[in-house]
Write an enzyme that holds these catalytic residues in place. Structure first.
Site, short mmCIF file in Angstrom:
data_model
loop_
_atom_site.label_atom_id
_atom_site.label_comp_id
_atom_site.label_asym_id
_atom_site.label_seq_id
_atom_site.Cartn_x
_atom_site.Cartn_y
_atom_site.Cartn_z
N GLU A 279 -8.20 10.93 0.71
CA GLU A 279 -7.48 9.96 1.54
C GLU A 279 -8.37 9.44 2.66
O GLU A 279 -9.06 10.22 3.32
CB GLU A 279 -6.24 10.64 2.12
CG GLU A 279 -5.04 9.76 2.23
CD GLU A 279 -4.53 9.33 0.86
OE1 GLU A 279 -4.90 8.22 0.42
OE2 GLU A 279 -3.78 10.10 0.24
N HIS A 280 -8.33 8.13 2.85
CA HIS A 280 -9.16 7.46 3.86
C HIS A 280 -10.64 7.69 3.59
O HIS A 280 -11.44 7.81 4.52
CB HIS A 280 -8.76 7.88 5.28
CG HIS A 280 -7.42 7.33 5.68
ND1 HIS A 280 -7.25 6.04 6.12
CD2 HIS A 280 -6.18 7.88 5.65
CE1 HIS A 280 -5.96 5.82 6.37
NE2 HIS A 280 -5.29 6.93 6.09
N THR A 281 -10.98 7.80 2.34
CA THR A 281 -12.39 7.92 1.94
C THR A 281 -12.88 6.64 1.29
O THR A 281 -14.08 6.44 1.16
CB THR A 281 -12.58 9.07 0.93
OG1 THR A 281 -11.60 8.90 -0.10
CG2 THR A 281 -12.41 10.44 1.56
N SER B 45 12.48 -12.52 -6.21
CA SER B 45 12.48 -11.06 -6.37
C SER B 45 13.90 -10.53 -6.35
O SER B 45 14.67 -10.85 -5.43
CB SER B 45 11.67 -10.40 -5.25
OG SER B 45 11.92 -9.01 -5.27
N LEU C 287 3.46 3.83 -1.77
CA LEU C 287 3.18 3.96 -3.21
C LEU C 287 2.64 2.64 -3.77
O LEU C 287 2.68 2.39 -4.96
CB LEU C 287 4.43 4.40 -3.97
CG LEU C 287 5.04 5.73 -3.52
CD1 LEU C 287 6.29 6.06 -4.34
CD2 LEU C 287 4.04 6.88 -3.65
N SER C 288 2.19 1.78 -2.85
CA SER C 288 1.48 0.56 -3.22
C SER C 288 2.31 -0.48 -3.95
O SER C 288 1.86 -1.05 -4.96
CB SER C 288 0.24 0.88 -4.04
OG SER C 288 -0.67 1.57 -3.27
N SER C 289 3.50 -0.74 -3.45
CA SER C 289 4.29 -1.80 -4.08
C SER C 289 3.57 -3.14 -3.94
O SER C 289 3.61 -3.97 -4.85
CB SER C 289 5.70 -1.86 -3.49
OG SER C 289 5.64 -2.03 -2.10
N GLU D 135 -5.75 -9.15 -0.49
CA GLU D 135 -5.16 -8.31 0.57
C GLU D 135 -6.00 -8.43 1.86
O GLU D 135 -5.46 -8.55 2.95
CB GLU D 135 -5.14 -6.86 0.07
CG GLU D 135 -4.48 -5.89 0.99
CD GLU D 135 -2.97 -5.78 0.81
OE1 GLU D 135 -2.47 -5.86 -0.32
OE2 GLU D 135 -2.29 -5.63 1.84
N ASP E 97 -6.11 1.40 -4.15
CA ASP E 97 -4.79 1.10 -4.68
C ASP E 97 -4.87 0.12 -5.85
O ASP E 97 -4.28 0.34 -6.92
CB ASP E 97 -3.89 0.50 -3.59
CG ASP E 97 -3.78 1.39 -2.38
OD1 ASP E 97 -4.17 2.57 -2.48
OD2 ASP E 97 -3.33 0.91 -1.32
C1 GLA Z 1 -4.09 2.55 1.89
C2 GLA Z 1 -5.22 1.60 1.51
C3 GLA Z 1 -6.24 2.30 0.60
C4 GLA Z 1 -6.70 3.63 1.21
C5 GLA Z 1 -5.49 4.47 1.66
C6 GLA Z 1 -5.90 5.71 2.41
O1 GLA Z 1 -3.34 2.88 0.76
O2 GLA Z 1 -4.73 0.46 0.86
O3 GLA Z 1 -7.34 1.45 0.37
O4 GLA Z 1 -7.59 3.44 2.26
O5 GLA Z 1 -4.61 3.72 2.48
O6 GLA Z 1 -6.57 6.59 1.58
#
Ligand code: GLA
Length: 387
Positions: A33-35, A67, A127-129, A162, A174
């Site tokens: 995460e955050h890498t 939507s 969860l990246s909607s 984005e 994501d």
């Molecule tokens: C969000 C960002 C990703 C990533 C995560 C953290 O989901 O969209 O690119 O940096 O945070 O891991």
């Protein structure tokens, strides 16, 4: 699902033309995460929940988006020319951003489309909607306009949308996880060069359980950009003395030997997380390959501690969920997932204990936070497809 959405599409946009249906997943990150903006590794997987769409080209130059998750907003329209982000267009800025990006990159889009979206991922939950809508829109454009853009490139275009259209400075994780998802596999991705490997996720008698804190991210985006720039400052201090391109290039030992170079103590903590989390991700994938799920779980727990204490992106809601999870029988590992500041946790829980886990963690959370969390037992699914 498909029949119902087709019917709804016709109710909203009317009959005619050649209509196609599609699906793109959401994603959960297991560790790393955050890498991804520090040239490190990530280990996400696509989910079987995601975004459905029904689409057709139309005969004018108008884009029409609808939507089922935001019915009160009605049909959102935009011309294919001169696309700009406007607040009123709300969620439709995501598909607009992808169309804008493809046009920027030289793809010809001179015809409009009618598209109905239906998401099964909770919004703003981490969860990246939004990435799911972006990659799905790219997939639809590929199909309807015959662009033949490969899915790695499409994930980069979605990230560009984005970053440059929406204005969130996210990494590639994501969009990549969604575009390249593979059933029952997680993706071990090196974000410094986009080399990747699919690792089978064989959890034996365990399940992946996601808990949504229902804390909306609010301030998240500005804090996200703040963490990014803190890491960049730490890197630039280090670059004054050692020759590296990204924090992800450092081992733990190299970091310890050089951390004094970082002038600001806060920046040093952020960098420590980025370096150690990257190494944890590499170790976690090795553990999974060796069928050592226990070790994988311990690394997940250590990831959360680092995100809580060094990176400071958890908050009381995520900490309550994770700390309650750690106390439960049958929990192999638990951590926050995604950007943080609210959103979801991911836990690996032995199948026999999943129900008690949900009851107990749910109760502790509600008692402490004052509102409920939602739980999902999820499966790992494929990337985008026509359905
Ligand atoms: C969000 C960002 C990703 C990533 C995560 C953290 O989901 O969209 O690119 O940096 O945070 O891991």
């Amino acid at each position: 699902m498909k029949e119902k959405l087709l019917q709804q599409f016709i109710e909203v946009f009317g009959e005619g033309g050649e209509i196609q249906s599609y699906f793109a997943p959401g994603r959960v990150n297991l560790i790393g995460e955050h890498t991804d903006y520090n040239g490190g590794h990530v280990f996400p997987c696509a989910l079987t929940i995601g975004t459905y769409a029904v689409a057709r080209k139309n005969n004018d130059k108008t884009l029409r988006f609808y939507s089922t998750n935001f019915e009160q907003l009605g049909i959102i329209t935009s011309s294919v020319d001169g696309l700009i982000k406007v607040k009123e267009d709300d969620w439709a800025n995501y598909p607009k951003g992808v169309i804008w990006t493809l046009k920027q990159k030289g793809y010809e889009i001179n015809q409009g489309m009618d598209v109905l979206y239906h998401g099964t991922i909770p919004n703003s939950s981490g969860l990246s909607s939004s990435a799911s809508i972006e990659v799905l829109t790219g997939f639809i454009l590929n199909d309807l306009f015959g662009f033949n853009i490969d899915m790695v490139q499409m994930s980069l275009f979605s990230q560009f949308a984005e970053n440059k259209f929406i204005g969130v400075n996210c990494g590639i994780m994501d969009q990549f996880a969604i575009a390249m998802g593979k059933q029952d596999h997680a993706i071990f991705l090196d974000t410094s060069n986009l080399e990747y490997e699919y690792a089978p996720v064989k959890l034996q008698n365990a399940k992946i359980v996601i808990a949504n804190s229902n804390k909306k991210r609010g301030l998240g985006e500005s804090k996200y950009n703040e963490r990014r720039s803190e890491c960049e400052k730490a890197l630039s201090d280090l670059q004054g003395i050692i020759s590296i391109h990204a924090l992800g290039e450092l081992s733990e030992e190299e970091f310890e030997a050089n951390k004094h170079i970082i002038a600001d103590k806060i920046h040093a903590k952020r960098a420590k997380h980025a370096v150690y989390e990257n190494q944890r991700t590499i170790k976690a994938v090795e553990a999974l390959k060796a069928n050592d799920i226990k070790e994988f779980g311990l690394l997940m727990n250590a990831s959360h501690v680092s995100l809580r204490d060094d990176y400071e992106v958890t908050g009381i809601e995520l900490d309550t969920l994770v700390e309650a999870a750690w106390q439960q029988t049958g929990v192999i590992g638990s951590r926050m997932t995604g950007a943080g500041f609210g959103g979801c946790t991911v836990s690996i829980v032995e199948t026999d204990y999943v129900d008690t886990f949900i009851d107990q963690v749910g109760r502790i959370y509600e008692e402490k936070i004052g509102y409920k969390a939602d739980f999902y037992v999820v499966d790992i699914g494929n990337g985008p497809s026509r359905i």
